[in-house]
Design an enzyme around this catalytic site. Structure first.
Site, mmCIF file in Angstrom:
data_model
loop_
_atom_site.group_PDB
_atom_site.id
_atom_site.type_symbol
_atom_site.label_atom_id
_atom_site.label_comp_id
_atom_site.label_asym_id
_atom_site.label_seq_id
_atom_site.Cartn_x
_atom_site.Cartn_y
_atom_site.Cartn_z
ATOM 1 N N GLU A 127 3.370 16.449 -85.035
ATOM 2 C CA GLU A 127 3.515 17.808 -85.023
ATOM 3 C C GLU A 127 3.327 18.475 -86.637
ATOM 4 O O GLU A 127 4.286 17.919 -87.281
ATOM 5 C CB GLU A 127 4.388 18.584 -84.307
ATOM 6 C CG GLU A 127 4.539 19.952 -84.422
ATOM 7 C CD GLU A 127 5.596 20.651 -83.776
ATOM 8 O OE1 GLU A 127 6.668 20.255 -84.143
ATOM 9 O OE2 GLU A 127 5.447 21.729 -82.939
ATOM 10 N N GLY A 184 13.441 24.744 -80.220
ATOM 11 C CA GLY A 184 13.080 24.102 -81.694
ATOM 12 C C GLY A 184 12.562 22.804 -81.670
ATOM 13 O O GLY A 184 11.869 22.478 -80.835
ATOM 14 N N SER A 185 13.073 21.995 -82.532
ATOM 15 C CA SER A 185 12.306 20.733 -83.005
ATOM 16 C C SER A 185 12.705 19.733 -81.713
ATOM 17 O O SER A 185 13.865 19.785 -81.322
ATOM 18 C CB SER A 185 12.592 20.286 -84.221
ATOM 19 O OG SER A 185 14.036 20.084 -84.395
ATOM 20 N N ASN A 199 10.152 30.550 -86.468
ATOM 21 C CA ASN A 199 8.877 31.120 -86.424
ATOM 22 C C ASN A 199 8.427 32.285 -85.635
ATOM 23 O O ASN A 199 7.809 33.298 -86.427
ATOM 24 C CB ASN A 199 7.753 30.015 -85.898
ATOM 25 C CG ASN A 199 8.179 29.490 -84.676
ATOM 26 O OD1 ASN A 199 9.215 29.473 -83.974
ATOM 27 N ND2 ASN A 199 7.346 28.885 -83.758
ATOM 28 N N GLU A 242 13.042 23.748 -74.912
ATOM 29 C CA GLU A 242 11.783 24.052 -75.267
ATOM 30 C C GLU A 242 11.194 23.686 -76.646
ATOM 31 O O GLU A 242 11.729 24.202 -77.843
ATOM 32 C CB GLU A 242 11.324 25.551 -75.294
ATOM 33 C CG GLU A 242 11.570 26.023 -73.970
ATOM 34 C CD GLU A 242 10.290 25.210 -73.069
ATOM 35 O OE1 GLU A 242 9.235 24.868 -73.470
ATOM 36 O OE2 GLU A 242 10.455 25.192 -71.873
ATOM 37 N N LEU A 243 10.603 22.560 -76.841
ATOM 38 C CA LEU A 243 10.454 21.713 -78.052
ATOM 39 C C LEU A 243 9.103 21.672 -78.860
ATOM 40 O O LEU A 243 8.308 22.635 -78.644
ATOM 41 C CB LEU A 243 11.123 20.126 -77.778
ATOM 42 C CG LEU A 243 12.465 20.057 -77.073
ATOM 43 C CD1 LEU A 243 12.702 18.904 -76.679
ATOM 44 C CD2 LEU A 243 13.737 20.881 -77.956
ATOM 45 N N GLY A 244 8.818 20.692 -79.687
ATOM 46 C CA GLY A 244 7.517 20.601 -80.384
ATOM 47 C C GLY A 244 6.282 20.451 -79.447
ATOM 48 O O GLY A 244 6.348 20.308 -78.131
ATOM 49 N N GLY A 281 24.018 27.009 -89.386
ATOM 50 C CA GLY A 281 23.002 25.921 -89.591
ATOM 51 C C GLY A 281 23.412 25.060 -88.234
ATOM 52 O O GLY A 281 23.901 25.703 -87.240
ATOM 53 N N CYS A 337 4.622 26.738 -81.984
ATOM 54 C CA CYS A 337 4.784 25.305 -81.089
ATOM 55 C C CYS A 337 3.489 24.900 -80.352
ATOM 56 O O CYS A 337 3.199 23.897 -79.972
ATOM 57 C CB CYS A 337 5.963 25.431 -80.220
ATOM 58 S SG CYS A 337 5.872 27.069 -79.151
ATOM 59 N N PHE A 353 2.783 21.527 -88.091
ATOM 60 C CA PHE A 353 3.596 22.725 -88.072
ATOM 61 C C PHE A 353 2.956 23.612 -89.402
ATOM 62 O O PHE A 353 3.746 24.316 -90.349
ATOM 63 C CB PHE A 353 5.146 22.729 -87.928
ATOM 64 C CG PHE A 353 5.760 23.972 -87.205
ATOM 65 C CD1 PHE A 353 5.319 23.877 -85.958
ATOM 66 C CD2 PHE A 353 6.403 24.846 -87.709
ATOM 67 C CE1 PHE A 353 5.847 24.856 -85.016
ATOM 68 C CE2 PHE A 353 7.286 25.745 -86.611
ATOM 69 C CZ PHE A 353 6.623 25.689 -85.411
HETATM 70 P P1 NAD Z 1 15.069 23.186 -85.674
HETATM 71 O O1 NAD Z 1 15.252 22.214 -84.397
HETATM 72 O O2 NAD Z 1 15.401 22.317 -86.697
HETATM 73 O O3 NAD Z 1 15.913 24.417 -85.642
HETATM 74 C C1 NAD Z 1 15.722 25.329 -84.460
HETATM 75 C C2 NAD Z 1 17.263 25.799 -84.199
HETATM 76 O O4 NAD Z 1 17.913 24.800 -83.859
HETATM 77 C C3 NAD Z 1 17.918 26.433 -85.822
HETATM 78 O O5 NAD Z 1 18.309 27.589 -85.136
HETATM 79 C C4 NAD Z 1 18.778 25.323 -86.113
HETATM 80 O O6 NAD Z 1 19.865 25.885 -86.718
HETATM 81 C C5 NAD Z 1 19.256 24.908 -84.791
HETATM 82 N N1 NAD Z 1 19.755 23.425 -84.836
HETATM 83 C C6 NAD Z 1 19.250 22.494 -85.421
HETATM 84 N N2 NAD Z 1 19.910 21.256 -85.208
HETATM 85 C C7 NAD Z 1 20.690 21.706 -84.159
HETATM 86 C C8 NAD Z 1 21.979 20.838 -83.580
HETATM 87 N N3 NAD Z 1 21.919 19.596 -83.819
HETATM 88 N N4 NAD Z 1 22.479 21.650 -82.778
HETATM 89 C C9 NAD Z 1 22.203 22.742 -82.433
HETATM 90 N N5 NAD Z 1 21.498 23.439 -83.167
HETATM 91 C C10 NAD Z 1 20.799 23.067 -83.949
HETATM 92 O O7 NAD Z 1 13.393 23.602 -85.431
HETATM 93 P P2 NAD Z 1 12.439 23.850 -86.555
HETATM 94 O O8 NAD Z 1 11.839 22.679 -87.161
HETATM 95 O O9 NAD Z 1 13.079 24.871 -87.818
HETATM 96 O O10 NAD Z 1 11.646 24.878 -85.721
HETATM 97 C C11 NAD Z 1 10.363 24.403 -85.495
HETATM 98 C C12 NAD Z 1 10.324 23.550 -84.333
HETATM 99 O O11 NAD Z 1 10.331 24.273 -83.152
HETATM 100 C C13 NAD Z 1 8.811 22.855 -84.132
HETATM 101 O O12 NAD Z 1 8.976 21.413 -83.492
HETATM 102 C C14 NAD Z 1 8.511 23.982 -82.896
HETATM 103 O O13 NAD Z 1 7.128 23.377 -82.343
HETATM 104 C C15 NAD Z 1 9.658 24.193 -82.252
HETATM 105 N N6 NAD Z 1 9.186 25.233 -81.346
HETATM 106 C C16 NAD Z 1 9.114 25.129 -79.974
HETATM 107 C C17 NAD Z 1 8.813 26.303 -79.216
HETATM 108 C C18 NAD Z 1 8.602 26.143 -77.709
HETATM 109 O O14 NAD Z 1 8.697 27.275 -76.995
HETATM 110 N N7 NAD Z 1 8.338 25.016 -77.062
HETATM 111 C C19 NAD Z 1 8.823 27.472 -79.573
HETATM 112 C C20 NAD Z 1 8.849 27.627 -81.258
HETATM 113 C C21 NAD Z 1 9.064 26.587 -82.044
#
Ligand code: NAD
Length: 485
Positions: A380, A230-231, A154, A252-254, A210, A286, A382
């Site tokens: 969430e 990420g998530s 994002n 840093e998650l959702g 990935g 997020c 998004f």
């Molecule tokens: P995601 O977790 O699917 O992917 C994020 C990253 O993690 C990608 O680079 C992906 O390839 C990698 N990934 C996925 N599974 C993995 C694993 N098992 N091991 C290692 N790496 C892995 O996230 P998304 O859904 O694409 O992104 C949106 C999410 O990110 C939302 O939940 C959002 O709230 C969160 N987010 C949090 C913040 C924060 O600062 N708290 C900031 C931005 C986004």
């Protein structure tokens, strides 16, 4: 000169040099029109292992440089970003579907991350420890070694840089695993910025791929710290591996963030904060406002004004039109948004506006009569959706705000004295009084609690030193001393 020449990326990954990727090539596309932007390489698990080994020797050379030399690289990186602002901004628009306002914020804040990090090499790195022993005793901070950074789609440039810059500045080497959908701006852009800034070879490596390649970057034996954004679902898996292998992990998650609107609020300004909080970057932040908790005294007026603001927003391709919202990143994400909205409507929510889409372009949506058991409230989303719930008292608002497994950002709109009392009762990594939920500054400690994240914060010297260094206790005796044995 072009910073990002796509022919140099063709089928390649960045390991200090541009090497052929051994994984499946990744086609990076513009979500607005599906146009191909670049075909890049992806790393194989074997290439991750090689990169981790290379990162160890590169780190030893990097930490041997003078603090002023490391600071100069970080400062120069910030300048490279500023000098190439328009080119980077173009990639943010095309690769993430961001509008120019989002883009300016992202590129500007990314440069700020580098300038802020440039102060870290010369920042005090320890403490003098008074001691009853006849020696000097102190603690000093040392780099952790190799850090893996994994970032989402994002705000790919900023969210990668907010970990990469302080990790480098504190003397670590970094493996960066960008999201496959945004690997140019979230990965190769950083590689090029630091190449231009004179970072020694191998100190930063960019390994697109990935989740499996992300997992390999977490598991590699040489990696001591993982900084993941990420998530929550992926964060849980990474946290489990890290705890098994006793690695430090920052997650840093959702979020499912809250706007509380108190009696006495300036309702139009509250609606503006609510609309921007829910719809900026299509709600794919997020910190996006996912729950609007509105006191009954102002509820109806707030909803009317929120709907009017939503309906005034233009949705379209930000590369070709002046719009407020661009496309959702991909079909999967769009389906997820729409199913949450449709399921909530079936359960009794009312769509005051929106709840429809044209391809990946989702209309800003206001849902009223949303109850806590509906997916639009509990999950969430998004996406550009503003679920609103009416409360009869401030106590009820506080209780409802805290009734979530997430805890990232809360906005409280209303008279400051009342808002301060509410803020004291809120469980959240960030609280913003009379401002929206979306806020980030390079020197402010950023992060969530509960399912929104663990570990240290990002931003500012204190949080970044805590995140990316280890403390070592050192004593120095003036003479070799006699020990008991
Ligand atoms: P995601 O977790 O699917 O992917 C994020 C990253 O993690 C990608 O680079 C992906 O390839 C990698 N990934 C996925 N599974 C993995 C694993 N098992 N091991 C290692 N790496 C892995 O996230 P998304 O859904 O694409 O992104 C949106 C999410 O990110 C939302 O939940 C959002 O709230 C969160 N987010 C949090 C913040 C924060 O600062 N708290 C900031 C931005 C986004």
């Amino acid at each position: 000169m072009t910073l990002l020449d796509t022919s140099a990326f063709d089928g390649r990954i960045f390991t200090g040099t541009w090497e052929q990727g051994e994984g499946e090539p990744i086609v990076v596309r513009n979500p607005a029109d599906n146009a191909e932007l670049a075909t890049i390489g992806s790393a194989s698990a074997e290439q991750v292992h090689q990169a981790a080994a290379r990162a160890v020797s590169a780190q030893e050379k990097w930490i041997a440089l003078k603090p002023s030399e490391r600071a100069a690289v970080l400062r120069r990186a910030g300048q490279v970003i500023q000098e190439n602002h328009d080119e980077l901004a173009g990639w943010v628009i095309r690769e993430t579907g961001g509008i120019p306002a989002k883009t300016g914020l992202e590129v500007g804040n990314t440069a700020a991350e580098c300038f802020e990090a440039a102060a870290l090499p010369s920042h005090p790195h320890g403490q003098w420890l008074p001691s009853d022993g006849a020696h000097w005793s102190f603690s000093r901070r040392r780099p952790c070694g190799v850090v893996t950074v994994i970032a989402p789609f994002n705000f790919p440039l900023l969210l990668a840089m907010r970990s990469v810059a302080p990790a480098l500045a504190t003397g670590n080497s970094v493996l960066l695993k960008p999201d496959p959908r945004t690997s140019v701006i979230g990965g190769f852009a950083l590689a090029r910025i630091f190449e231009e800034a004179g970072l020694p070879e191998g100190v930063l490596q960019v390994l697109p791929g990935g989740g499996d390649i992300g997992a390999a970057c977490v598991e590699a034996e040489e990696v001591r710290v993982i900084s993941f954004t990420g998530s929550t679902a992926a964060g849980r898996k990474i946290g489990a591996v890290a705890s098994e292998k006793l690695k430090r992990v920052h997650l840093e998650l959702g979020g499912n963030n809250v706007a509380i609107v108190l009696p006495g609020a300036d309702v139009d300004l509250a609606a503006s904060a609510g609309a921007t909080g829910s719809f900026f970057h299509q709600g794919q932040i997020c910190m996006s406002t996912g729950r609007h908790i509105v006191h009954q005294d102002v509820h109806d007026e707030y909803v009317d004004r929120l709907v009017a603001r939503a309906e005034a927003l233009a949705v379209g391709d930000p590369s070709t039109e002046q719009v407020h919202l661009g496309p959702i990143i991909d079909e999967k994400q769009l389906k997820n948004i729409d199913s949450v909205v449709q399921d909530s409507l079936t359960a009794g929510a009312v769509a005051r506006t929106g709840a429809d889409h044209d391809g990946l372009f989702y209309r800003p949506t206001v849902l009223t009569d949303v109850t806590p058991d509906m997916p639009a409230w509990s999950q969430e989303i998004f996406g550009p959706v503003a679920p609103v719930h009416r409360v009869a008292s401030v106590d009820e608002a506080v209780e409802l705000a805290n009734a979530s497994e997430y805890g990232l950002s809360v906005s409280i709109m209303g008279p400051v004295g009342e808002a301060m009392k509410v803020a004291d009762r809120i469980r959240s990594g960030k609280v913003h009084i009379n401002e929206m939920t979306v806020a980030d500054e390079a020197n402010a400690p950023f992060g969530g609690v509960g399912d929104s994240g663990n570990g240290s914060r990002f931003g500012g010297a204190e949080a970044n030193l805590e995140a990316f260094t280890e403390i070592q206790w050192v004593t120095v005796s003036p003479d070799e001393i006699q020990h008991p044995f």
